[in-house]
Design a protein around this motif. Sequence first.
Motif, PDB file in Angstrom:
ATOM      1  N   MET A 154       0.845  -1.199   0.000  1.00  0.00           N
ATOM      2  CA  MET A 154       0.000   0.000   0.000  1.00  0.00           C
ATOM      3  C   MET A 154       0.883   1.252   0.000  1.00  0.00           C
ATOM      4  O   MET A 154       1.848   1.347   0.751  1.00  0.00           O
ATOM      5  CB  MET A 154      -0.909   0.018   1.230  1.00  0.00           C
ATOM      6  N   ILE A 155       0.552   2.203  -0.868  1.00  0.00           N
ATOM      7  CA  ILE A 155       1.338   3.433  -0.980  1.00  0.00           C
ATOM      8  C   ILE A 155       0.875   4.429   0.086  1.00  0.00           C
ATOM      9  O   ILE A 155      -0.271   4.873   0.069  1.00  0.00           O
ATOM     10  CB  ILE A 155       1.191   4.049  -2.379  1.00  0.00           C
ATOM     11  N   THR A 156       1.770   4.757   0.993  1.00  0.00           N
ATOM     12  CA  THR A 156       1.421   5.674   2.081  1.00  0.00           C
ATOM     13  C   THR A 156       2.272   6.941   2.060  1.00  0.00           C
ATOM     14  O   THR A 156       2.258   7.717   3.015  1.00  0.00           O
ATOM     15  CB  THR A 156       1.592   4.977   3.450  1.00  0.00           C
ATOM     16  N   SER A 157       3.019   7.143   0.975  1.00  0.00           N
ATOM     17  CA  SER A 157       3.889   8.311   0.855  1.00  0.00           C
ATOM     18  C   SER A 157       3.669   8.996  -0.483  1.00  0.00           C
ATOM     19  O   SER A 157       3.653   8.334  -1.522  1.00  0.00           O
ATOM     20  CB  SER A 157       5.364   7.893   0.974  1.00  0.00           C
ATOM     21  N   ASP A 158       3.502  10.300  -0.455  1.00  0.00           N
ATOM     22  CA  ASP A 158       3.402  11.108  -1.671  1.00  0.00           C
ATOM     23  C   ASP A 158       4.562  12.096  -1.625  1.00  0.00           C
ATOM     24  O   ASP A 158       4.550  13.037  -0.819  1.00  0.00           O
ATOM     25  CB  ASP A 158       2.054  11.831  -1.712  1.00  0.00           C
TER      26      ASP A 158
ATOM     27  N   TYR B   7       8.417   0.472  -3.799  1.00  0.00           N
ATOM     28  CA  TYR B   7       8.619   1.852  -4.211  1.00  0.00           C
ATOM     29  C   TYR B   7       9.593   2.498  -3.239  1.00  0.00           C
ATOM     30  O   TYR B   7       9.906   1.929  -2.182  1.00  0.00           O
ATOM     31  CB  TYR B   7       7.291   2.618  -4.299  1.00  0.00           C
ATOM     32  N   THR B   8      10.098   3.656  -3.592  1.00  0.00           N
ATOM     33  CA  THR B   8      11.208   4.259  -2.861  1.00  0.00           C
ATOM     34  C   THR B   8      10.830   5.626  -2.322  1.00  0.00           C
ATOM     35  O   THR B   8      10.224   6.438  -3.024  1.00  0.00           O
ATOM     36  CB  THR B   8      12.439   4.399  -3.778  1.00  0.00           C
ATOM     37  N   VAL B   9      11.212   5.866  -1.081  1.00  0.00           N
ATOM     38  CA  VAL B   9      11.133   7.181  -0.468  1.00  0.00           C
ATOM     39  C   VAL B   9      12.555   7.576  -0.083  1.00  0.00           C
ATOM     40  O   VAL B   9      13.313   6.745   0.429  1.00  0.00           O
ATOM     41  CB  VAL B   9      10.227   7.171   0.782  1.00  0.00           C
TER      42      VAL B   9
ATOM     43  N   ARG C 158      18.518  12.104   1.416  1.00  0.00           N
ATOM     44  CA  ARG C 158      19.065  11.702   0.121  1.00  0.00           C
ATOM     45  C   ARG C 158      19.393  10.215   0.041  1.00  0.00           C
ATOM     46  O   ARG C 158      20.052   9.755  -0.897  1.00  0.00           O
ATOM     47  CB  ARG C 158      20.327  12.520  -0.229  1.00  0.00           C
ATOM     48  N   GLN C 159      18.900   9.441   1.009  1.00  0.00           N
ATOM     49  CA  GLN C 159      19.142   7.998   1.006  1.00  0.00           C
ATOM     50  C   GLN C 159      17.830   7.267   0.680  1.00  0.00           C
ATOM     51  O   GLN C 159      16.779   7.596   1.223  1.00  0.00           O
ATOM     52  CB  GLN C 159      19.670   7.531   2.362  1.00  0.00           C
ATOM     53  N   PRO C 160      17.890   6.240  -0.191  1.00  0.00           N
ATOM     54  CA  PRO C 160      16.670   5.525  -0.571  1.00  0.00           C
ATOM     55  C   PRO C 160      16.181   4.575   0.502  1.00  0.00           C
ATOM     56  O   PRO C 160      16.965   3.839   1.119  1.00  0.00           O
ATOM     57  CB  PRO C 160      17.097   4.749  -1.817  1.00  0.00           C
ATOM     58  N   VAL C 161      14.889   4.589   0.750  1.00  0.00           N
ATOM     59  CA  VAL C 161      14.233   3.648   1.653  1.00  0.00           C
ATOM     60  C   VAL C 161      13.208   2.891   0.818  1.00  0.00           C
ATOM     61  O   VAL C 161      12.291   3.488   0.247  1.00  0.00           O
ATOM     62  CB  VAL C 161      13.539   4.377   2.823  1.00  0.00           C
ATOM     63  N   MET C 162      13.359   1.578   0.717  1.00  0.00           N
ATOM     64  CA  MET C 162      12.469   0.747  -0.098  1.00  0.00           C
ATOM     65  C   MET C 162      11.275   0.307   0.726  1.00  0.00           C
ATOM     66  O   MET C 162      11.430  -0.235   1.833  1.00  0.00           O
ATOM     67  CB  MET C 162      13.230  -0.454  -0.647  1.00  0.00           C
TER      68      MET C 162
END
Length: 291
Positions: free
Chosen positions: A1-5, A278-280, A284-288
């Motif tokens: 589920m996408i919880t970040s915009d 998806y990535t947040v 500047r570091q990716p969180v999968m």
Amino acid sequence: MITSDIHMHSSFSSDSESPMESMIQGAAARGLKTICFTEHLDYEYPSADGTVLFEVDMAAYEKKLFELKNKYKNDIEVLFGIEFGLLPHLADRYAAVADAHDFDFIIGSSHLIPAPWYKKDLEYIREHGSAPKDMIHGDPYETEFWEGRAVEDICDKYFQTIVNNIAAYQNFDTYAHIDYLIRYAPKKNKGYTYEKHAAVLDKALNTIIEHDLALEVNTAGYKYGLGQPNPQADILKRYLELGGEKITIGADAHKPEHIAYDFKKAEELLKTLGFKYYTVFKKRQPVMLPL
């Protein structure tokens, strides 16, 4: 589920009138856990009257964001971002901005195609007697941009800007809405396919992958009546085939009611295509995160 915009704008961007606080409240009301403001910074964006457009007041923006980040810390995570409207000769200016601020997330995007035939170039030349090299450019958003030009030719020129921009500058995290221009084409995405532009699109997608950048899935495509996000499904499928894994997701909202626009549709599409994460970006570091 996408919880970040993680692509949205407030009144700190010239094309939004929405206060930052109303955007935060709207996101929290939708149950989002994380948002990122990515205000526009487009140096040398053309304007017919010489007005400065899309140059955010960084001091005011940063101050307000961190004030509201603290105020709403128990309701939602608010991240600090920026959207650079890239052009190769502006690389040093964007590098200086990136170095001067502690961004969580930097978007790179193509809004402009250098084009001497563009109407605003001619207006500028008439007024000033000359046109400084690389100063005035064309935005597919403008209706006159398309007049007398072949859509497929314009698309190829636009996709090439992605390759050129990344060759000049790589200090950002995701490339946004890589087929942005199709929102404004005379027939939108009717008849528009990956196959028609495969050579240059593959070059653009491979360039994104080779530089370890993410590809944005921008759900404003649904809002613009395309029936798909930007980029559309066949391009996303090809990105995955080429080895691309990192995607970021944003609605490109400029109003609270457009936050997380059709995220459910986007989630279903991405899962169908084979994406699992998806990535947040934070600091500047990716969180999968799982879809």
